[in-house]
Design a protein around this motif. Sequence first.
Motif: not given
Length: 261
Positions: A20-47
């Motif tokens: 649960e400590d990981l969820v404080r970082d927006p990077a967790f949510w982007l990683a979680h969703l792109l790894l499971t549902m999207g393109d993990p190679g996308g550009e994180p800065e756009r988000y």
Amino acid sequence: MSAAVHIPEYVEDCDLVEGEDLVRDPAFWLAHLLLTMGDPGGEPERYGVDASAYEAMVDRLGDPEQPWPVVRVRFAGGHTAYVVYASFEDENNVDFFVRHPAWGRLGHLGQCGADEAGPGLSWAELITLAASAQDGDEGLSDPSQRLLLLLPMLGDADMPVDARDTVAQALACCGIRTDAADELAATLVGEQDPTGGPRWTVTDDSPIAVCSSPYSPRRVPLALGISPEHAQALANALHGSVREERGDTWINRSRSASRDR
């Protein structure tokens, strides 16, 4: 150091820790969703997520040398939904399941990774679990976080017209840049097929809905083999007796609370 987590019915010989400590970082949510549902190679800065933070989070979630992070959603009746980032030397999976301490077994929702399985939740169930009052001190309490954590298990032909807006609001609440949240939500929710998409029905065999998709663990009732009393309690918890507020209302309330923090 994160505390250890013990799940008696889960994989033996693996070390699990609170994630649960990981969820404080927006990077967790982007990683979680792109790894499971999207393109993990996308550009994180756009988000609105720093690239180095995103890469570090992906590495942590997939590191076989470290204990596997577990993120939990406690809900009515003493039930808990678990998300486990299971990382082996040769493959990475994200396991989704439900447990009650009285069952002696797990109720599998699905898996993202080498052996894809799903969907595991209807839209109504997802919203109910996200909005449900937390039962206990462990796990996530924020409804937006709860929704996004379980979102990869969503599959439903019967989706409301405001589903994308609800997901977009949750993304913004969890730190995804607002002007990119709508686009990401559209990708995650996708175009629903009202004729060929997964259907959820309750049969005479169980009060727990089953899914029409051939790839869903819920082709049979969730936690098959539990007692009729436990099955009814789980069905009630998944659907709620009556939701007191519409989905967009609790998302908006969560957004206001996040601004106040």
